[in-house]
Design a protein around this motif. Structure first.
Motif, short mmCIF file in Angstrom:
data_model
loop_
_atom_site.label_atom_id
_atom_site.label_comp_id
_atom_site.label_asym_id
_atom_site.label_seq_id
_atom_site.Cartn_x
_atom_site.Cartn_y
_atom_site.Cartn_z
N LEU A 14 -72.49 41.83 35.98
CA LEU A 14 -71.90 42.36 34.74
C LEU A 14 -72.39 41.58 33.52
O LEU A 14 -72.68 42.17 32.47
CB LEU A 14 -70.38 42.31 34.83
CG LEU A 14 -69.73 43.30 35.82
CD1 LEU A 14 -68.29 42.91 36.10
CD2 LEU A 14 -69.82 44.72 35.28
N LEU A 15 -72.50 40.26 33.66
CA LEU A 15 -73.02 39.46 32.55
C LEU A 15 -74.47 39.83 32.23
O LEU A 15 -74.85 39.92 31.05
CB LEU A 15 -72.93 37.97 32.89
CG LEU A 15 -71.56 37.30 32.74
CD1 LEU A 15 -71.62 35.86 33.26
CD2 LEU A 15 -71.10 37.32 31.29
N LEU A 16 -75.27 40.03 33.27
CA LEU A 16 -76.67 40.40 33.04
C LEU A 16 -76.76 41.77 32.36
O LEU A 16 -77.57 41.97 31.45
CB LEU A 16 -77.42 40.42 34.37
CG LEU A 16 -77.76 39.05 34.97
CD1 LEU A 16 -78.32 39.20 36.37
CD2 LEU A 16 -78.74 38.29 34.09
N LEU A 17 -75.94 42.71 32.80
CA LEU A 17 -75.94 44.04 32.16
C LEU A 17 -75.50 43.94 30.71
O LEU A 17 -76.01 44.66 29.84
CB LEU A 17 -75.04 44.99 32.95
CG LEU A 17 -75.64 45.49 34.27
CD1 LEU A 17 -74.58 46.13 35.14
CD2 LEU A 17 -76.78 46.47 34.01
N LEU B 50 -68.52 43.53 29.72
CA LEU B 50 -67.74 42.29 29.70
C LEU B 50 -66.28 42.52 30.04
O LEU B 50 -65.63 41.66 30.65
CB LEU B 50 -67.85 41.62 28.32
CG LEU B 50 -69.22 41.08 27.93
CD1 LEU B 50 -69.21 40.57 26.51
CD2 LEU B 50 -69.67 39.97 28.88
N SER B 51 -65.75 43.67 29.66
CA SER B 51 -64.33 43.96 29.91
C SER B 51 -64.03 44.11 31.40
O SER B 51 -62.87 44.04 31.82
CB SER B 51 -63.91 45.23 29.18
OG SER B 51 -64.56 46.38 29.74
N GLN B 52 -65.07 44.31 32.22
CA GLN B 52 -64.86 44.49 33.66
C GLN B 52 -64.86 43.18 34.43
O GLN B 52 -64.60 43.16 35.64
CB GLN B 52 -65.96 45.40 34.22
CG GLN B 52 -65.94 46.81 33.65
CD GLN B 52 -67.08 47.66 34.20
OE1 GLN B 52 -67.30 47.73 35.41
NE2 GLN B 52 -67.80 48.32 33.32
N ILE B 53 -65.14 42.07 33.74
CA ILE B 53 -65.17 40.77 34.42
C ILE B 53 -63.74 40.25 34.55
O ILE B 53 -63.05 40.05 33.55
CB ILE B 53 -66.05 39.78 33.66
CG1 ILE B 53 -67.50 40.28 33.66
CG2 ILE B 53 -65.97 38.38 34.28
CD1 ILE B 53 -68.46 39.40 32.89
N GLU B 54 -63.32 40.05 35.78
CA GLU B 54 -61.96 39.62 36.05
C GLU B 54 -61.88 38.09 36.06
O GLU B 54 -62.89 37.41 36.16
CB GLU B 54 -61.49 40.20 37.39
CG GLU B 54 -61.45 41.73 37.40
CD GLU B 54 -61.02 42.28 38.74
OE1 GLU B 54 -60.92 41.50 39.71
OE2 GLU B 54 -60.80 43.50 38.82
#
Length: 603
Positions: free
Chosen positions: A355-358, A375-379
């Protein structure tokens, strides 16, 4: 802000290959990779080792009959006082009372409890005594046998382990003996006396050398004992007996000292066995470690062609393509990786790095909405704080500084490290918005809570310098030097500031020289050294230092300094070419702009 999209570290690339590391040995013919090294997580932990079964009996052993024990008032009192003593931290009383009760009643459950008490207190000798009693009271208990084996091996009482291991091999079904050989080797690898442990393994496996697995277990044991020649010989015997064995070729490659030869062995095996997934994964990982990224990508692409939803290959390709700046392909593979991961909830993989890479890819194409979506999907987890900081930066860039600061304030943090990270992030937002007094206030508040935090002190010093508060800056940097004498950044920052202001040049030289000794390969400290040499009139030395720095890191500020040295030396064409290249990279760079203005140069 510097573009960090393409700074992909080697550990990040290797994390894509996590599945090719040492795995538990499979049953014969399962095709999983070999395990040649011990698992350090259980070293010295008998309880953890005991939970790795070394059993392959032909039939389930008959359960031990429990003794008929009356729960008398005396026994109940002993058990209660034992548990109360343990809760109060008096493990000795708890252990002695419980062990005594076990000896009196002959109840194996009490012996087991005594062992648990000793284990919780990390008392190996007492635990072994209790386990010996437990095993004598419950000779058919697999759990008691496992603990007993673990303790006698860890304590190097290998003679006690020998008859048990021999009996287990004899009683095991033929189809499970191979697995048992691997399990025994892994258990014996925990012994302190590696040579004695290998000798025992040889003796136990001597009647079973017709099994490929025996040679592989011996290869692992010899490798653990430091006998690479024997390990290689055993691995070759295993591969000769079973030429298509992935385990055997991986073991042979691992014990081959010459890395080029090991890679050739792997490559030849893949050529003959193109569907050998585990070997191909191991080969791809080796190529990544050797920084042969193009060749590694070819291996991952072959894996993906065979299994289009292979998570390891998808993630690895995404990371390698980000590094190669092939961003559309990276986005495709990383997005597919997340979709496959979402469709397989049982997969225990952390999606946050993908997710960070995307998010970084989206930032590169200036798609702020996509950045925030990823970024909002990173828990909450390892990358959560970094994701919130990045969210705040994106929101601030869109002109909502209040909203950006709110994100940081609402992010839950624990401990000094996380709290200081949020303070630093907020100060950076304010610095980027040119609100230097507010940034200083934020850092000052943080330093009231953590006065010896060198990260906070350093940023405080840098913003003080930018605000022309030279004494404040120097005081903070001097404090860092006292707290962390090996912190090269502090010496370099103060030395460079003095050189930049053209004051106390001899002192500046000493500071930068010390920084360079602490970090001799840092291009920015080399830049500082070149700049102080220039200030001192040592133009030849200055040019050499700055050229070396620029070769290592073609940074715009280094180019500005090197260009000025060349300009003063009369090499004006070379200086202008260097400045033009730097201006193309970053036309708004303050150092470059001030240099050109001061020298009255129009490019």
């Amino acid at each position: 802000m510097k573009n960090t999209l393409l700074i992909v570290t080697l550990p990040l690339v290797l994390s894509a290959c996590a599945a090719v590391g040492p795995q538990p040995m499979p049953q014969s013919g399962s095709g999983a990779p070999a395990t040649v090294t011990a698992d350090n997580k259980t070293a010295g932990n008998p309880g953890a080792i005991a939970r790795r079964p070394v059993s392959a009996s032909a039939d389930q052993k008959e359960e031990d009959a429990l003794p008929s024990v009356a729960l008398t008032e005396e026994l109940l009192y002993k058990l209660l006082t034992s548990e109360i003593a343990l809760q109060r931290g008096d493990w000795q009383s708890a252990y002695v009372t419980t062990l005594s009760a076990a000896q009196q009643t002959r109840d194996p459950r009490l012996a087991k409890r005594a062992a648990e008490i000793a284990l919780s207190a990390k008392q190996a000798d007492e635990a072994l005594s209790a386990v010996r009693l437990w095993r004598s009271l419950a000779p058919n208990s697999e759990e008691a046998a496992q603990y007993y084996l673990s303790f006698v091996i860890l304590s190097d009482n290998l003679a006690e382990a020998k008859p048990i291991l021999e009996q287990r091999m004899q009683e095991a079904r033929p189809q499970t003996r191979g697995l048992l050989a691997f399990q025994m080797q892994r258990l014996l690898a925990r012994a302190k006396d590696k040579a004695a442990a290998f000798t025992l393994l040889e003796q136990v496996l001597a009647p079973y050398l017709d099994m490929t697995e025996s040679h592989l277990a011996l290869a692992q044991g010899a490798f653990a004992a430091g006998d690479n020649e024997r390990a290689r010989r055993e691995a070759q015997l295993a591969l000769k007996a079973k030429p298509d064995s992935e385990i055997a070729v991986l073991a042979l490659a691992q014990v081959t000292p010459d890395k080029a030869e090991a890679n050739r062995i792997i490559a030849d095996f893949i050529a003959k066995n193109p569907k050998a997934r585990e070997v191909r994964l191991a080969y791809a990982r080796t190529l990544v470690e050797d920084k042969k990224y193009t060749a590694a990508r070819a291996q991952f692409e072959a894996l993906l062609k065979e299994q289009p939803q292979d998570l390891t290959a998808l993630y690895a390709l995404g990371v390698l393509e980000v590094q190669a700046n092939e961003l559309p392909a990276a986005e495709k593979h990383l997005t597919t990786y997340l979709n496959v991961l979402a469709a397989n909830p049982d997969e225990e993989r952390d999606p946050s790095q993908a997710l960070l890479l995307l998010a970084q890819i989206a930032e590169e194409r200036k798609d702020g909405e996509a950045v925030l979506k990823w970024l909002s999907q990173i828990e909450p987890g390892e990358n959560y704080l970094n994701a919130q900081v990045k969210r705040a930066q994106v929101i601030a860039k869109r002109g909502d500084l209040i909203g950006a600061r709110k994100v940081l304030h609402e992010t839950p943090v624990n401990g000094e490290r996380e709290q200081s990270q949020m303070v630093l992030a907020e100060a950076q937002l304010l610095r980027d918005a040119n609100r230097l007094p507010d940034a200083l206030d934020v850092l000052k508040t943080g330093l009231k809570k953590f006065p010896d935090n060198t990260d906070l002190l350093y940023d405080y010093a840098m913003i003080a310098e930018k605000s022309s508060q030279w004494e404040v800056m120097e005081t903070a940097l001097r404090k860092i030097m006292q707290l962390a004498p090996s912190n090269h950044h502090a010496y370099n920052a103060l030395g460079y500031s003095l050189a930049e202001r053209n004051i106390r040049l001899d002192e500046a030289y000493v500071l930068i020289e010390k920084a360079l000794k602490l970090a001799p390969d840092d291009p920015f400290i080399m830049d500082s050294m070149g700049w102080i040499q220039f200030r001192l009139g040592k133009l030849k030395d200055a040019e050499a230092s700055l050229r070396r720095a620029y070769e290592l890191r073609p940074d715009v500020e280094i180019a500005a300094h090197l260009g000025e040295v060349l300009w003063v030396k009369g090499q004006k064409d070379d200086a202008q070419k260097l400045w033009r290249d730097a201006q193309t990279k970053d036309p708004q760079n303050d150092t470059l702009k001030s240099t050109l203005a001061r020298l009255n140069v129009n490019l």
